[in-house]
Design a protein around this motif. Structure first.
Motif, PDB file in Angstrom:
ATOM      1  N   ILE A   6       0.833  -1.198   0.000  1.00 21.49           N
ATOM      2  CA  ILE A   6       0.000   0.000   0.000  1.00 21.49           C
ATOM      3  C   ILE A   6       0.870   1.252   0.000  1.00 21.49           C
ATOM      4  CG2 ILE A   6      -1.778   1.265   1.285  1.00 21.49           C
ATOM      5  CD1 ILE A   6      -2.624  -1.513   2.429  1.00 21.49           C
ATOM      6  N   LEU A   7       0.480   2.231  -0.794  1.00 21.74           N
ATOM      7  CA  LEU A   7       1.160   3.515  -0.860  1.00 21.74           C
ATOM      8  C   LEU A   7       0.339   4.543  -0.086  1.00 21.74           C
ATOM      9  CD1 LEU A   7       3.587   5.000  -2.233  1.00 21.74           C
ATOM     10  CD2 LEU A   7       1.979   5.649  -4.036  1.00 21.74           C
ATOM     11  N   MET A   8       1.005   5.330   0.767  1.00 16.20           N
ATOM     12  CA  MET A   8       0.341   6.407   1.507  1.00 16.20           C
ATOM     13  C   MET A   8       0.995   7.729   1.138  1.00 16.20           C
ATOM     14  SD  MET A   8      -0.060   7.075   5.633  1.00 16.20           S
ATOM     15  CE  MET A   8      -1.299   5.820   5.949  1.00 16.20           C
ATOM     16  N   GLY A  30      -0.993  -6.982   8.666  1.00 16.87           N
ATOM     17  CA  GLY A  30      -0.056  -7.699   7.809  1.00 16.87           C
ATOM     18  C   GLY A  30       0.270  -7.079   6.469  1.00 16.87           C
ATOM     19  N   HIS A  31      -0.259  -5.886   6.184  1.00 16.67           N
ATOM     20  CA  HIS A  31       0.051  -5.233   4.917  1.00 16.67           C
ATOM     21  C   HIS A  31       1.380  -4.480   5.022  1.00 16.67           C
ATOM     22  CE1 HIS A  31      -3.802  -6.360   3.383  1.00 16.67           C
ATOM     23  NE2 HIS A  31      -4.448  -5.693   4.323  1.00 16.67           N
ATOM     24  N   THR A  32       1.973  -4.205   3.891  1.00 15.25           N
ATOM     25  CA  THR A  32       3.164  -3.362   3.801  1.00 15.25           C
ATOM     26  C   THR A  32       2.693  -1.970   3.403  1.00 15.25           C
ATOM     27  OG1 THR A  32       4.554  -5.215   3.118  1.00 15.25           O
ATOM     28  CG2 THR A  32       5.345  -3.009   2.566  1.00 15.25           C
ATOM     29  N   VAL A  33       3.166  -0.933   4.102  1.00 11.87           N
ATOM     30  CA  VAL A  33       2.761   0.434   3.786  1.00 11.87           C
ATOM     31  C   VAL A  33       4.006   1.277   3.554  1.00 11.87           C
ATOM     32  CG1 VAL A  33       1.454   2.459   4.510  1.00 11.87           C
ATOM     33  CG2 VAL A  33       0.725   0.185   5.269  1.00 11.87           C
ATOM     34  N   HIS A  34       4.094   1.881   2.390  1.00 12.60           N
ATOM     35  CA  HIS A  34       5.169   2.821   2.081  1.00 12.60           C
ATOM     36  C   HIS A  34       4.605   4.230   2.133  1.00 12.60           C
ATOM     37  CE1 HIS A  34       7.646  -0.362  -0.344  1.00 12.60           C
ATOM     38  NE2 HIS A  34       7.600  -0.615   0.947  1.00 12.60           N
ATOM     39  N   THR A  35       5.217   5.074   2.948  1.00 10.40           N
ATOM     40  CA  THR A  35       4.800   6.473   3.039  1.00 10.40           C
ATOM     41  C   THR A  35       5.729   7.309   2.176  1.00 10.40           C
ATOM     42  OG1 THR A  35       6.153   6.868   5.007  1.00 10.40           O
ATOM     43  CG2 THR A  35       3.899   6.121   5.355  1.00 10.40           C
ATOM     44  N   VAL A  36       5.132   8.206   1.395  1.00 10.88           N
ATOM     45  CA  VAL A  36       5.925   9.026   0.475  1.00 10.88           C
ATOM     46  C   VAL A  36       5.465  10.472   0.508  1.00 10.88           C
ATOM     47  CG1 VAL A  36       6.513   7.145  -1.111  1.00 10.88           C
ATOM     48  CG2 VAL A  36       4.432   8.471  -1.508  1.00 10.88           C
ATOM     49  N   GLY A  68       7.299   9.581   9.796  1.00 10.75           N
ATOM     50  CA  GLY A  68       8.377   9.123   8.939  1.00 10.75           C
ATOM     51  C   GLY A  68       7.980   8.860   7.499  1.00 10.75           C
ATOM     52  N   VAL A  69       8.842   9.302   6.605  1.00 10.53           N
ATOM     53  CA  VAL A  69       8.725   8.983   5.182  1.00 10.53           C
ATOM     54  C   VAL A  69       9.580   7.738   4.969  1.00 10.53           C
ATOM     55  CG1 VAL A  69       9.253   9.788   2.845  1.00 10.53           C
ATOM     56  CG2 VAL A  69       8.328  11.386   4.544  1.00 10.53           C
ATOM     57  N   THR A  70       8.963   6.655   4.516  1.00 13.20           N
ATOM     58  CA  THR A  70       9.696   5.386   4.403  1.00 13.20           C
ATOM     59  C   THR A  70      10.297   5.145   3.029  1.00 13.20           C
ATOM     60  OG1 THR A  70       7.730   4.127   3.761  1.00 13.20           O
ATOM     61  CG2 THR A  70       8.197   4.320   6.141  1.00 13.20           C
ATOM     62  N   THR A  71       9.790   5.862   2.024  1.00 12.60           N
ATOM     63  CA  THR A  71      10.186   5.603   0.647  1.00 12.60           C
ATOM     64  C   THR A  71      10.269   6.939  -0.096  1.00 12.60           C
ATOM     65  OG1 THR A  71       8.949   3.521   0.784  1.00 12.60           O
ATOM     66  CG2 THR A  71       9.561   4.254  -1.414  1.00 12.60           C
ATOM     67  N   THR A  72      11.200   7.052  -1.003  1.00 15.27           N
ATOM     68  CA  THR A  72      11.374   8.284  -1.775  1.00 15.27           C
ATOM     69  C   THR A  72      10.355   8.323  -2.913  1.00 15.27           C
ATOM     70  OG1 THR A  72      13.716   8.300  -1.207  1.00 15.27           O
ATOM     71  CG2 THR A  72      13.052   9.648  -3.103  1.00 15.27           C
ATOM     72  N   PHE A  73       9.499   9.339  -2.912  1.00 16.79           N
ATOM     73  CA  PHE A  73       8.412   9.443  -3.890  1.00 16.79           C
ATOM     74  C   PHE A  73       8.932   9.383  -5.320  1.00 16.79           C
ATOM     75  CE2 PHE A  73       5.699  12.098  -6.647  1.00 16.79           C
ATOM     76  CZ  PHE A  73       4.524  11.340  -6.588  1.00 16.79           C
ATOM     77  N   GLU A  74      10.011  10.082  -5.588  1.00 18.75           N
ATOM     78  CA  GLU A  74      10.526  10.165  -6.956  1.00 18.75           C
ATOM     79  C   GLU A  74      11.037   8.817  -7.479  1.00 18.75           C
ATOM     80  OE1 GLU A  74       9.928  14.108  -5.422  1.00 18.75           O
ATOM     81  OE2 GLU A  74      10.970  12.397  -4.526  1.00 18.75           O
ATOM     82  N   GLU A  75      11.163   7.818  -6.597  1.00 20.62           N
ATOM     83  CA  GLU A  75      11.657   6.498  -7.010  1.00 20.62           C
ATOM     84  C   GLU A  75      10.561   5.446  -7.118  1.00 20.62           C
ATOM     85  OE1 GLU A  75      14.759   5.543  -4.221  1.00 20.62           O
ATOM     86  OE2 GLU A  75      16.023   7.218  -4.884  1.00 20.62           O
ATOM     87  N   ILE A  76       9.330   5.780  -6.728  1.00 18.66           N
ATOM     88  CA  ILE A  76       8.271   4.767  -6.747  1.00 18.66           C
ATOM     89  C   ILE A  76       7.681   4.600  -8.130  1.00 18.66           C
ATOM     90  CG2 ILE A  76       7.642   5.138  -4.322  1.00 18.66           C
ATOM     91  CD1 ILE A  76       4.954   6.376  -5.933  1.00 18.66           C
ATOM     92  N   LYS A  77       7.036   3.448  -8.316  1.00 20.56           N
ATOM     93  CA  LYS A  77       6.233   3.184  -9.514  1.00 20.56           C
ATOM     94  C   LYS A  77       4.857   2.782  -9.003  1.00 20.56           C
ATOM     95  CE  LYS A  77      10.089   1.655 -12.341  1.00 20.56           C
ATOM     96  NZ  LYS A  77      10.771   0.529 -12.942  1.00 20.56           N
ATOM     97  N   ALA A  78       3.847   3.546  -9.357  1.00 22.23           N
ATOM     98  CA  ALA A  78       2.496   3.286  -8.860  1.00 22.23           C
ATOM     99  C   ALA A  78       2.041   1.866  -9.181  1.00 22.23           C
ATOM    100  CB  ALA A  78       1.519   4.318  -9.423  1.00 22.23           C
ATOM    101  N   GLU A  79       2.456   1.357 -10.321  1.00 18.66           N
ATOM    102  CA  GLU A  79       2.023   0.015 -10.712  1.00 18.66           C
ATOM    103  C   GLU A  79       2.542  -1.075  -9.778  1.00 18.66           C
ATOM    104  OE1 GLU A  79       5.361   1.396 -13.525  1.00 18.66           O
ATOM    105  OE2 GLU A  79       3.479   2.248 -12.791  1.00 18.66           O
ATOM    106  N   LYS A 103      -0.844  12.080 -11.527  1.00 15.08           N
ATOM    107  CA  LYS A 103      -0.593  10.915 -12.386  1.00 15.08           C
ATOM    108  C   LYS A 103      -0.658   9.623 -11.571  1.00 15.08           C
ATOM    109  CE  LYS A 103       2.906   9.000 -15.475  1.00 15.08           C
ATOM    110  NZ  LYS A 103       4.275   9.138 -15.984  1.00 15.08           N
ATOM    111  N   CYS A 104      -0.070   9.648 -10.393  1.00 15.59           N
ATOM    112  CA  CYS A 104      -0.067   8.484  -9.504  1.00 15.59           C
ATOM    113  C   CYS A 104      -1.494   8.102  -9.119  1.00 15.59           C
ATOM    114  CB  CYS A 104       0.781   8.807  -8.267  1.00 15.59           C
ATOM    115  SG  CYS A 104       0.819   7.524  -7.020  1.00 15.59           S
ATOM    116  N   VAL A 105      -2.279   9.071  -8.681  1.00 18.81           N
ATOM    117  CA  VAL A 105      -3.654   8.808  -8.249  1.00 18.81           C
ATOM    118  C   VAL A 105      -4.485   8.282  -9.421  1.00 18.81           C
ATOM    119  CG1 VAL A 105      -5.775   9.892  -7.394  1.00 18.81           C
ATOM    120  CG2 VAL A 105      -3.573  10.446  -6.342  1.00 18.81           C
TER     121      VAL A 105
END
Length: 195
Positions: A6-8, A30-36, A68-79, A103-105
Motif C-alpha cells: 500500500i502507498l500512503m 499484515g500489509h506493507t505500507v510505504h509512506t511518500v 516518517g517517510v519510508t520511501t522516496t516518492f521520486e523512485e516509486i512506480k504506482a504500478e 498521475k499516480c492517483v
C-alpha cells in the motif's frame, strides 16, 4: 488474506491521526505500507497537525508528531502498489498541485485499485478527476470540490464517524471515522477481520 503493498501520500501538516492510525492499522493486519512525500527522501519526516473539534466554526489545529517517510516518492512506480491511502490535513491542498501526484492517483483509479481518502484527502481525488459518478464524503468544507468534480455527496453524520464506500473508493469525513473507514477499506482490500 494476501498481504497488500500500500502507498500512503503524506506531506507537511498532514493530519496526525489520519496518517499514523491507518498506517499502524494496516501494518497490524499484515500489509506493507510505504509512506511518500514529494521532495522528501526515505528516512526524512513530515510535520503533522492535530485537528480537533472543539465547538468552533471549524476545526482547531495544534502541532502533532513528526511522521516518517519510508520511501522516496521520486523512485516509486504506482504500478508496484495494490492500494492507495490519502490522509487529510493541510497537505492535500498543495499535494494536489503536483502533476506527479495526480498521475499516480489516476493510475490507481484507472486500474480500479482500492483507494482510501479521509478528511481533506478527497481534494486530491477531485484534482485528479477520478470521482465523477462516485459517492464520496470528506470534511464538509470539501463538499463543493466533490460536487464540482461530478461526485455525489454522502452526508457527514453528527459525530463525523461515518464512511462511504463506492466500488474501489472509500472515503470518510475525519479521524473519528477511523473504525468505519478502515473496516470498509480492509473489506475492499480483501482483508478479513473478525468483529
Amino acid at each position: 488474506m494476501a498481504a497488500k503493498k500500500i502507498l500512503m501520500l503524506v506531506g507537511d501538516f498532514v493530519e496526525d491521526y489520519e496518517a499514523m492510525v491507518p498506517f499502524q492499522i494496516l501494518l497490524m493486519v499484515g500489509h506493507t505500507v510505504h509512506t511518500v512525500c514529494p521532495g522528501k527522501k526515505a528516512g526524512e519526516t513530515v510535520a503533522t497537525a492535530v485537528h480537533d473539534f472543539e465547538g468552533h466554526q471549524t476545526y482547531s489545529e495544534k502541532p502533532g508528531h513528526n511522521f516518517g517517510v519510508t520511501t522516496t516518492f521520486e523512485e516509486i512506480k504506482a504500478e508496484d502498489y495494490d492500494a492507495l491511502v490519502i490522509p487529510g490535513g493541510r497537505a492535500p491542498e498543495y499535494l494536489r498541485l503536483n502533476p506527479d501526484i495526480i498521475k499516480c492517483v489516476r493510475h490507481f483509479a484507472d486500474a480500479g485499485k482500492p483507494i482510501a481518502a479521509i478528511c481533506h484527502g478527497p481534494q486530491i481525488l477531485t484534482a485528479a478527476d477520478v470521482i465523477k459518478g462516485k459517492t464520496c464524503t470528506a470534511y464538509p468544507a470539501v463538499k463543493p470540490d466533490i460536487d464540482g468534480a461530478g461526485g455525489t455527496w454522502c452526508e457527514v453524520n453528527a459525530t463525523a464517524s461515518n464512511a462511504c464506500a463506492d466500488g474501489n473508493i472509500v472515503t470518510a469525513p475525519a479521524w473519528p471515522a477511523h473504525p468505519e473507514w478502515m473496516r470498509a477499506f480492509l473489506k475492499v482490500l480483501g482483508s478479513t477481520i473478525e468483529p
